[in-house]
Design a protein around this motif. Structure first.
Motif, PDB file in Angstrom:
ATOM      1  N   GLY A  82     -32.641 -32.606 -32.563  1.00 39.92           N
ATOM      2  CA  GLY A  82     -33.254 -31.329 -32.921  1.00 39.92           C
ATOM      3  C   GLY A  82     -34.767 -31.340 -32.835  1.00 39.92           C
ATOM      4  N   ASN A  83     -35.363 -32.538 -32.960  1.00 35.39           N
ATOM      5  CA  ASN A  83     -36.827 -32.618 -32.926  1.00 35.39           C
ATOM      6  C   ASN A  83     -37.408 -32.160 -31.590  1.00 35.39           C
ATOM      7  OD1 ASN A  83     -36.738 -33.546 -35.503  1.00 35.39           O
ATOM      8  ND2 ASN A  83     -37.558 -35.572 -35.077  1.00 35.39           N
ATOM      9  N   GLY A  84     -36.642 -32.301 -30.518  1.00 40.21           N
ATOM     10  CA  GLY A  84     -37.130 -31.850 -29.218  1.00 40.21           C
ATOM     11  C   GLY A  84     -37.303 -30.344 -29.166  1.00 40.21           C
ATOM     12  N   LEU A  85     -36.377 -29.611 -29.762  1.00 40.85           N
ATOM     13  CA  LEU A  85     -36.522 -28.155 -29.863  1.00 40.85           C
ATOM     14  C   LEU A  85     -37.574 -27.784 -30.898  1.00 40.85           C
ATOM     15  CD1 LEU A  85     -32.810 -26.923 -29.777  1.00 40.85           C
ATOM     16  CD2 LEU A  85     -34.556 -26.427 -28.073  1.00 40.85           C
ATOM     17  N   LEU A  86     -37.604 -28.525 -31.990  1.00 33.90           N
ATOM     18  CA  LEU A  86     -38.541 -28.234 -33.077  1.00 33.90           C
ATOM     19  C   LEU A  86     -39.988 -28.221 -32.596  1.00 33.90           C
ATOM     20  CD1 LEU A  86     -39.149 -27.949 -36.173  1.00 33.90           C
ATOM     21  CD2 LEU A  86     -39.267 -30.452 -36.209  1.00 33.90           C
ATOM     22  N   ILE A 129     -34.172 -21.060 -39.377  1.00 32.68           N
ATOM     23  CA  ILE A 129     -33.687 -21.316 -38.014  1.00 32.68           C
ATOM     24  C   ILE A 129     -33.358 -22.794 -37.898  1.00 32.68           C
ATOM     25  CG2 ILE A 129     -34.212 -21.251 -35.553  1.00 32.68           C
ATOM     26  CD1 ILE A 129     -36.146 -18.964 -36.114  1.00 32.68           C
ATOM     27  N   ALA A 130     -32.069 -23.096 -37.727  1.00 36.33           N
ATOM     28  CA  ALA A 130     -31.632 -24.475 -37.527  1.00 36.33           C
ATOM     29  C   ALA A 130     -31.621 -24.770 -36.028  1.00 36.33           C
ATOM     30  CB  ALA A 130     -30.245 -24.687 -38.124  1.00 36.33           C
ATOM     31  N   VAL A 131     -32.148 -25.932 -35.637  1.00 38.07           N
ATOM     32  CA  VAL A 131     -32.249 -26.252 -34.211  1.00 38.07           C
ATOM     33  C   VAL A 131     -31.556 -27.580 -33.896  1.00 38.07           C
ATOM     34  CG1 VAL A 131     -34.376 -24.934 -33.902  1.00 38.07           C
ATOM     35  CG2 VAL A 131     -34.540 -27.345 -34.480  1.00 38.07           C
ATOM     36  N   ASP A 132     -30.746 -27.573 -32.831  1.00 40.11           N
ATOM     37  CA  ASP A 132     -30.062 -28.752 -32.328  1.00 40.11           C
ATOM     38  C   ASP A 132     -29.711 -28.452 -30.879  1.00 40.11           C
ATOM     39  OD1 ASP A 132     -28.609 -31.031 -31.854  1.00 40.11           O
ATOM     40  OD2 ASP A 132     -27.221 -30.771 -33.528  1.00 40.11           O
ATOM     41  N   PRO A 133     -30.109 -29.301 -29.919  1.00 38.63           N
ATOM     42  CA  PRO A 133     -29.891 -28.949 -28.515  1.00 38.63           C
ATOM     43  C   PRO A 133     -28.440 -28.680 -28.127  1.00 38.63           C
ATOM     44  CG  PRO A 133     -31.451 -30.749 -28.676  1.00 38.63           C
ATOM     45  CD  PRO A 133     -30.908 -30.530 -30.058  1.00 38.63           C
ATOM     46  N   MET A 134     -27.493 -29.414 -28.735  1.00 40.09           N
ATOM     47  CA  MET A 134     -26.109 -29.324 -28.284  1.00 40.09           C
ATOM     48  C   MET A 134     -25.188 -28.806 -29.382  1.00 40.09           C
ATOM     49  SD  MET A 134     -26.952 -30.621 -25.373  1.00 40.09           S
ATOM     50  CE  MET A 134     -25.577 -31.203 -24.387  1.00 40.09           C
ATOM     51  N   LEU A 135     -24.497 -27.709 -29.111  1.00 39.14           N
ATOM     52  CA  LEU A 135     -23.436 -27.229 -29.995  1.00 39.14           C
ATOM     53  C   LEU A 135     -22.130 -27.620 -29.317  1.00 39.14           C
ATOM     54  CD1 LEU A 135     -22.372 -25.675 -32.421  1.00 39.14           C
ATOM     55  CD2 LEU A 135     -22.703 -23.547 -31.146  1.00 39.14           C
ATOM     56  N   ALA A 136     -21.608 -28.798 -29.671  1.00 40.48           N
ATOM     57  CA  ALA A 136     -20.441 -29.361 -28.983  1.00 40.48           C
ATOM     58  C   ALA A 136     -19.163 -29.049 -29.766  1.00 40.48           C
ATOM     59  CB  ALA A 136     -20.638 -30.858 -28.785  1.00 40.48           C
ATOM     60  N   CYS A 160     -29.759 -23.433 -30.008  1.00 41.74           N
ATOM     61  CA  CYS A 160     -29.356 -24.620 -29.259  1.00 41.74           C
ATOM     62  C   CYS A 160     -29.609 -24.409 -27.776  1.00 41.74           C
ATOM     63  CB  CYS A 160     -27.892 -24.968 -29.505  1.00 41.74           C
ATOM     64  SG  CYS A 160     -26.709 -23.688 -29.042  1.00 41.74           S
ATOM     65  N   LEU A 161     -29.612 -25.506 -27.040  1.00 44.52           N
ATOM     66  CA  LEU A 161     -29.838 -25.460 -25.602  1.00 44.52           C
ATOM     67  C   LEU A 161     -28.533 -25.171 -24.863  1.00 44.52           C
ATOM     68  CD1 LEU A 161     -31.919 -25.962 -23.291  1.00 44.52           C
ATOM     69  CD2 LEU A 161     -31.192 -28.362 -23.356  1.00 44.52           C
ATOM     70  N   LEU A 162     -27.484 -25.893 -25.242  1.00 42.51           N
ATOM     71  CA  LEU A 162     -26.165 -25.727 -24.624  1.00 42.51           C
ATOM     72  C   LEU A 162     -25.110 -25.560 -25.705  1.00 42.51           C
ATOM     73  CD1 LEU A 162     -25.870 -28.455 -21.813  1.00 42.51           C
ATOM     74  CD2 LEU A 162     -26.412 -26.038 -21.552  1.00 42.51           C
ATOM     75  N   ALA A 163     -24.099 -24.754 -25.405  1.00 45.04           N
ATOM     76  CA  ALA A 163     -22.987 -24.590 -26.325  1.00 45.04           C
ATOM     77  C   ALA A 163     -21.674 -24.740 -25.566  1.00 45.04           C
ATOM     78  CB  ALA A 163     -23.040 -23.221 -26.998  1.00 45.04           C
ATOM     79  N   ALA A 164     -20.670 -25.260 -26.258  1.00 39.54           N
ATOM     80  CA  ALA A 164     -19.304 -25.317 -25.730  1.00 39.54           C
ATOM     81  C   ALA A 164     -18.478 -24.258 -26.452  1.00 39.54           C
ATOM     82  CB  ALA A 164     -18.699 -26.699 -25.956  1.00 39.54           C
ATOM     83  N   PRO A 165     -17.463 -23.713 -25.791  1.00 36.96           N
ATOM     84  CA  PRO A 165     -16.617 -22.698 -26.456  1.00 36.96           C
ATOM     85  C   PRO A 165     -16.025 -23.206 -27.767  1.00 36.96           C
ATOM     86  CG  PRO A 165     -16.132 -22.787 -24.108  1.00 36.96           C
ATOM     87  CD  PRO A 165     -17.063 -23.933 -24.385  1.00 36.96           C
ATOM     88  N   GLU A 166     -15.668 -24.497 -27.821  1.00 38.21           N
ATOM     89  CA  GLU A 166     -15.091 -25.055 -29.039  1.00 38.21           C
ATOM     90  C   GLU A 166     -16.090 -25.011 -30.193  1.00 38.21           C
ATOM     91  OE1 GLU A 166     -13.242 -27.410 -25.551  1.00 38.21           O
ATOM     92  OE2 GLU A 166     -15.114 -26.381 -26.012  1.00 38.21           O
ATOM     93  N   GLY A 167     -17.360 -25.317 -29.900  1.00 40.13           N
ATOM     94  CA  GLY A 167     -18.382 -25.302 -30.938  1.00 40.13           C
ATOM     95  C   GLY A 167     -18.692 -23.899 -31.419  1.00 40.13           C
ATOM     96  N   VAL A 168     -18.736 -22.954 -30.482  1.00 42.74           N
ATOM     97  CA  VAL A 168     -18.980 -21.556 -30.858  1.00 42.74           C
ATOM     98  C   VAL A 168     -17.849 -21.052 -31.750  1.00 42.74           C
ATOM     99  CG1 VAL A 168     -19.189 -19.200 -29.984  1.00 42.74           C
ATOM    100  CG2 VAL A 168     -20.357 -21.077 -28.811  1.00 42.74           C
ATOM    101  N   ILE A 180     -25.956 -17.264 -33.127  1.00 42.89           N
ATOM    102  CA  ILE A 180     -26.286 -18.414 -32.282  1.00 42.89           C
ATOM    103  C   ILE A 180     -27.035 -17.921 -31.052  1.00 42.89           C
ATOM    104  CG2 ILE A 180     -25.325 -20.278 -30.867  1.00 42.89           C
ATOM    105  CD1 ILE A 180     -22.805 -20.079 -32.717  1.00 42.89           C
ATOM    106  N   VAL A 181     -28.149 -18.561 -30.725  1.00 42.38           N
ATOM    107  CA  VAL A 181     -28.882 -18.282 -29.491  1.00 42.38           C
ATOM    108  C   VAL A 181     -28.886 -19.554 -28.656  1.00 42.38           C
ATOM    109  CG1 VAL A 181     -31.135 -17.747 -28.489  1.00 42.38           C
ATOM    110  CG2 VAL A 181     -30.322 -16.459 -30.471  1.00 42.38           C
ATOM    111  N   THR A 182     -28.481 -19.445 -27.385  1.00 41.33           N
ATOM    112  CA  THR A 182     -28.397 -20.614 -26.514  1.00 41.33           C
ATOM    113  C   THR A 182     -28.802 -20.241 -25.099  1.00 41.33           C
ATOM    114  OG1 THR A 182     -26.937 -22.415 -25.796  1.00 41.33           O
ATOM    115  CG2 THR A 182     -25.961 -20.215 -25.909  1.00 41.33           C
ATOM    116  N   ALA A 183     -29.064 -21.281 -24.278  1.00 40.51           N
ATOM    117  CA  ALA A 183     -29.414 -21.040 -22.880  1.00 40.51           C
ATOM    118  C   ALA A 183     -28.176 -20.967 -21.995  1.00 40.51           C
ATOM    119  CB  ALA A 183     -30.351 -22.140 -22.370  1.00 40.51           C
TER     120      ALA A 183
END
Length: 210
Positions: A82-86, A129-136, A160-168, A180-183
């Motif tokens: 998360g620090n990379g997004l932070l 705002i919670a930040v973590d690149p991957m919502l797996a 997050c940067l990327l999300a998977a359907p399972e995580g959403v 959730i906001v993702t790329a």
């Protein structure tokens, strides 16, 4: 924000994400691109911040001008990736308060294990705002939001940067009130719980570890 999932399809976001996905992108480039893309995503997630007005003096006259209202927002990094997004979001909102949640994923159960928690005070009065690149799998993200709610937060968004359907789906089930906001929404998780096609382990690629 009202939609549970927002995919930011801005051309610059998508272009930078494509470079980050490539296996031969260097650690330095990956880190820089993550910082840049986080600012573009932050622009979207802060679109509806509450505003008020105050009197200022321009070089020509006095005027009523718009400013952010309420307590300064809180950025919560889900360690370590998360620090990379932070870092990028903080450049855009340098006055934000910052907190950290330490969670790691048990490689056998894929369940989150907490090892650190320190967040700003008065979360109930702040946009969080919670930040973590991957919502797996969504398990760590849901656990982090559980902790934030226990600490008093009521207005939470997840970046997050990327999300998977399972995580959403997991987040929607556990926290339907957290947008959730993702790329990108990728295809699926593989048997190890990694997002596919994804970009590998964001933390390892950001910090140059294996």
């Amino acid at each position: 924000m009202t939609e549970h999932l927002t995919v930011v399809d801005h051309p610059l976001v998508q272009h930078k994400l494509t470079i980050m996905r490539q296996r031969d992108t260097s650690t330095a480039s990956f880190r820089q691109l993550l910082r840049e893309i986080s600012q573009l995503l932050a622009y979207e997630i802060t679109r509806e911040l509450p505003m008020t007005r105050r009197t200022i003096e321009t070089p020509l006259m006095e005027m009523e001008a718009p400013v952010l209202a309420g307590k300064k927002l809180a950025l919560i990094s889900i360690l370590r990736a998360g620090n990379g997004l932070l870092d990028g979001v903080l450049e855009l909102i340098p006055s934000a308060r910052v907190g950290f949640i330490g969670l790691y994923r048990d490689k056998t159960t894929l369940q989150p294990v907490q090892y650190y928690f320190k967040v700003p005070d008065s979360l109930e009065d702040r946009l969080v705002i919670a930040v973590d690149p991957m919502l797996a799998t969504g398990n760590s993200s849901a656990a982090a939001v559980d902790l934030l709610k226990q600490a008093g937060a009521t207005n939470i968004r997840f970046l997050c940067l990327l999300a998977a359907p399972e995580g959403v789906a997991r987040m929607r089930e556990a926290h339907p009130d957290v947008p959730i906001v993702t790329a990108a929404l990728d295809a699926r998780l593989n048997e190890k719980g990694y997002i596919v096609p994804g970009l590998g382990d964001a933390g390892d690629r950001m910090f140059g570890t294996k």
